[in-house]
Design a protein around this motif. Structure first.
Motif, PDB file in Angstrom:
ATOM      1  N   GLU B  81       0.810  -1.230   0.000  1.00  9.97           N
ATOM      2  CA  GLU B  81       0.000   0.000   0.000  1.00  9.97           C
ATOM      3  C   GLU B  81       0.838   1.273   0.000  1.00  9.97           C
ATOM      4  O   GLU B  81       0.591   2.197   0.769  1.00  9.97           O
ATOM      5  CB  GLU B  81      -0.956   0.005   1.195  1.00  9.97           C
ATOM      6  N   TRP B  83       0.782   3.322  -2.323  1.00  7.02           N
ATOM      7  CA  TRP B  83      -0.043   4.384  -2.912  1.00  7.02           C
ATOM      8  C   TRP B  83      -0.648   5.270  -1.846  1.00  7.02           C
ATOM      9  O   TRP B  83      -0.807   6.465  -2.024  1.00  7.02           O
ATOM     10  CB  TRP B  83      -1.142   3.793  -3.799  1.00  7.02           C
ATOM     11  N   ARG B  84      -0.966   4.665  -0.701  1.00 12.18           N
ATOM     12  CA  ARG B  84      -1.543   5.455   0.375  1.00 12.18           C
ATOM     13  C   ARG B  84      -0.524   6.496   0.870  1.00 12.18           C
ATOM     14  O   ARG B  84      -0.860   7.662   1.061  1.00 12.18           O
ATOM     15  CB  ARG B  84      -1.940   4.532   1.523  1.00 12.18           C
ATOM     16  N   LEU B  87      -0.224   9.255  -1.635  1.00 10.79           N
ATOM     17  CA  LEU B  87      -1.346  10.173  -1.514  1.00 10.79           C
ATOM     18  C   LEU B  87      -1.139  11.124  -0.347  1.00 10.79           C
ATOM     19  O   LEU B  87      -1.344  12.344  -0.460  1.00 10.79           O
ATOM     20  CB  LEU B  87      -2.627   9.366  -1.317  1.00 10.79           C
ATOM     21  N   ASN B  88      -0.708  10.561   0.808  1.00 13.72           N
ATOM     22  CA  ASN B  88      -0.449  11.409   1.974  1.00 13.72           C
ATOM     23  C   ASN B  88       0.616  12.443   1.672  1.00 13.72           C
ATOM     24  O   ASN B  88       0.490  13.602   2.066  1.00 13.72           O
ATOM     25  CB  ASN B  88       0.000  10.556   3.159  1.00 13.72           C
ATOM     26  N   GLN B 236      -1.216   4.672   9.425  1.00 17.12           N
ATOM     27  CA  GLN B 236      -2.164   4.938   8.340  1.00 17.12           C
ATOM     28  C   GLN B 236      -1.784   6.170   7.526  1.00 17.12           C
ATOM     29  O   GLN B 236      -1.991   6.219   6.330  1.00 17.12           O
ATOM     30  CB  GLN B 236      -3.551   5.184   8.949  1.00 17.12           C
ATOM     31  N   ASN B 237      -1.275   7.180   8.239  1.00 22.96           N
ATOM     32  CA  ASN B 237      -1.071   8.473   7.607  1.00 22.96           C
ATOM     33  C   ASN B 237       0.366   8.718   7.169  1.00 22.96           C
ATOM     34  O   ASN B 237       0.698   9.828   6.788  1.00 22.96           O
ATOM     35  CB  ASN B 237      -1.493   9.583   8.575  1.00 22.96           C
ATOM     36  N   LYS B 243       7.673   5.752   5.307  1.00 23.09           N
ATOM     37  CA  LYS B 243       7.195   4.443   4.846  1.00 23.09           C
ATOM     38  C   LYS B 243       8.377   3.606   4.353  1.00 23.09           C
ATOM     39  O   LYS B 243       8.464   2.415   4.646  1.00 23.09           O
ATOM     40  CB  LYS B 243       6.170   4.645   3.727  1.00 23.09           C
TER      41      LYS B 243
END
Lengths: 342, 293
Positions: B81, B83-84, B87-88, B236-237, B243
């Motif tokens: 993930e 991509w998340r 996006l952030n 999550q953020n 990451k």
């Protein structure tokens, strides 16, 4: 500009800096003077058929209540600063008494986490900064002498090591010096030692971190010097030439004096940035061999138990370090400013 | 200045040429190597047998039947993930740049026009704040953010990054506004504009080159930040850089270094494009501070 207009114009950015830079600084100073509450222990007697034994247990409720009542913890004064993780006064004294000479003393000091971090941070700062300046200057002179058409691409590629995220840039280098990576394998072949590994050796790791530092920062010095070279007075250069100055003399007596103020600027920025060296240590997984002050704070804050007081104390010591590093510049600015006013 | 006497002797020419080639190699090769290697399998990227495997993709051919593979990218972007995180990062960068430029233009303009002593001290304090390593401030944020339940959210990280960005933004815009002649807004004020109207109608239309340059550096600071985002955002953020750092902890044991390699290339690519388009602005921005000495 009127006082009131000035006030309203700077209000948003002043508020942001006050809330998120100034208050946190106050907050870490306060925090570093407190330590977390100890758990409240209650003693009960556990009576069985074979008599009573006293047992101790943690009173969760009372601990929780105490922590809620005084969220800062209990006041500890300077004990956090003096403990083993920071200035380690007792350990230093013990090492001083026990050591046989300067070398031995230095070795013992490097076992203490704060001094270990300090040693690397200072070495890094004072080796990387001059090398960056020298390399940047050499690249600037070389690019300036290149054909105009290829200068654009030269600058483009030179910018890469600086612009790319430090964590990412250092990871890329780290993978290449891995024993199975291209540089690592080449080093092994050159040294004729198949067991050679940068990861396992402290001196090699220090060198590698500093090589990364120079690689990352040289483009900045290069760009600043390159811009400076565009403004060198050509008349002075030509008259120096007519007077018979050699190429080296022209660089030494015309170009370098012209670039000297820029050098102060680069040195100032580089000292500030190198003192906070942090990301490469994470990327290189170098903490066993080299730690820095920033890394020590990061390490305290991360993980299962967030050691806020310890991190705060290291932060305060780091800020003091920055202040000492910057003080010559500040004093100079102050003098210039007062001279300009009188 | 193409005078005969200026011409370099042959030895020097060769030396300069060799030096430049060497530097170009040092600056660009690591990125090209990693980009190329990110389309291979781990056995090729870290080749025990022969480093040339990384070029020809011997094992990649054996394992996947093709010389190139997108496995790393698939693993990173979809399985883990990434991509998340991307996006952030987009959200964080967008808001940090907009807010810090808004605050910075107002403040920088006022600082460039005020002749009082406090404006000078304001700049000096900003310089001192600029020198603080951001990580030292983090231990000041954490207890407060925990107590007020602010920890972990994107807006918190955005406002913190804006504040950390401010000193630099102020300095840069201050020197840009210094170069805009003072007569411009003063004549507007003589014509009856208030200070803010003069700023709105006279200064804003001419300030864009400086603002774009400063915006690029604000963007870089937000995009490249690790110390603050790693400490303040929850799982999550997370943005891209923390990451990647978390990939190093978790995936290396699973033998998925290639995810991290693919993610690293993905993070570098936008920067590459950015330098291509904004090279001139970056260069002028780096030198803007230096002009003042």
């Amino acid at each position: 500009m009127k006082h009131s207009a000035f006030f309203w114009f700077v209000l948003p950015s002043a508020t942001a800096m006050l809330l998120f830079i100034f208050f946190p600084i106050v907050s870490i100073i306060v925090q570093s003077l407190y330590v977390e509450h100890a758990q409240v222990i209650i003693e009960t007697e556990n009576c069985g058929p074979f008599g009573c034994t006293p047992t101790t247990m943690v009173d969760q409720e009372a601990t929780e209540a105490l922590r809620r009542e005084q969220p800062l913890g209990r006041f500890a004064g300077f004990t956090t600063y003096l403990d083993r993780g920071h200035l380690a006064v007792n350990e230093v004294a013990a090492a001083w008494d026990a050591s046989s000479g300067w070398r031995d003393f230095g070795g013992r000091m490097l076992n203490l986490p704060f001094y270990k971090a300090m040693a690397f941070t200072l070495t890094y700062t004072f080796i990387v900064t001059p090398l960056t300046i020298i390399l940047g200057f050499m690249i600037a002179v070389a690019v300036n002498g290149a054909v105009r058409a290829i200068r654009g691409p030269l600058i483009f590629f030179s910018l890469l090591p600086m612009i790319v995220t430090p964590l990412v840039g250092s990871l890329i280098l780290f993978w290449m010096v891995d024993a199975r990576g291209i540089i690592g394998a080449t080093l092994q072949a050159l040294a004729d030692d198949p067991g050679l590994s940068v990861k396992a050796s402290t001196p090699l790791m220090w060198i590698m971190l500093m090589v990364y530092g120079v690689w990352h920062a040289a483009p900045f010095a290069f760009i600043v010097y390159y811009a400076g070279l565009q403004t060198v007075n050509t008349d002075t250069l030509e008259s120096a030439m007519i007077d018979g100055a050699s190429r080296w003399q022209r660089i030494r007596y015309v170009v370098i004096p012209h670039l000297l103020p820029l050098t102060t600027f680069i040195a100032l920025i580089q000292l500030m940035d190198n003192f906070r060296v942090f990301e490469p240590i994470v990327s290189f997984a170098a903490s066993a061999h080299a730690t820095s002050l920033s890394w020590a704070i990061y390490n305290d804050l991360g993980g299962e138990t967030r050691q806020l007081s310890s991190a705060a104390a290291t932060s305060v010591l780091t800020i003091l370090g920055v202040a000492i590093l910057l003080s010559p510049v500040l004093v100079r600015t102050w003098r210039e400013f007062s001279r300009a006013r009188t | 200045m193409s005078i005969k006497a200026q011409e370099k002797p042959l030895g020097l020419k060769v030396f300069v040429l060799v030096f430049l080639t060497l530097w170009m190699f040092l600056a660009a090769f690591p990125f090209l190597w990693t980009l190329w290697g990110s389309f291979k399998v781990e056995g090729d990227f870290f080749s025990k047998a022969d480093w040339a495997n990384a070029i020809f993709g011997t094992l990649t051919q054996v394992e996947t039947g093709d010389r190139f593979t997108g496995q790393g990218y698939h693993g990173a972007w979809i399985q883990e993930e990434f991509w998340r995180a991307a996006l952030n990062t987009v959200l964080v960068c967008l808001f940090v740049v907009t807010i810090s430029l808004t605050f910075g233009t107002l403040g920088g303009y006022a600082l460039s026009r005020s002749t009082y002593r406090y404006a000078f001290w304001f700049l000096i304090i900003a310089l001192i704040f600029r020198a603080m390593p951001p990580i030292t401030l983090v231990s000041g944020y954490l207890p407060v953010f925990f107590q007020w339940n602010l920890w972990g959210h994107l807006p918190t990280a955005i406002i913190v990054l804006v504040a950390i960005n401010q000193p630099f933004t102020l300095w840069m815009l201050h020197s840009f506004f210094k170069n805009i002649p003072q007569d411009l807004d003063e004549s507007a004020m003589v014509d009856g504009c208030t200070r803010f109207q003069a700023f709105r109608h006279v200064i804003i239309p001419v300030m864009w080159p400086g603002v774009i340059t400063t915006g690029l550096f604000s963007f870089l600071l937000a995009y490249n930040d690790f110390a603050v985002t790693a400490m303040i955002l929850d799982q999550q953020n997370q943005t891209m850089v923390p990451k990647i750092a978390s990939f190093l902890g978790t995936t290396q044991t699973k033998g998925n270094v290639m995810f991290a390699v693919a993610a690293v290339v993905s993070v570098t690519a936008p920067l590459f494009v950015m330098i291509m388009f904004f090279q001139r602005q970056i260069v002028s921005g780096l030198t803007a501070g230096a002009v003042k000495g």
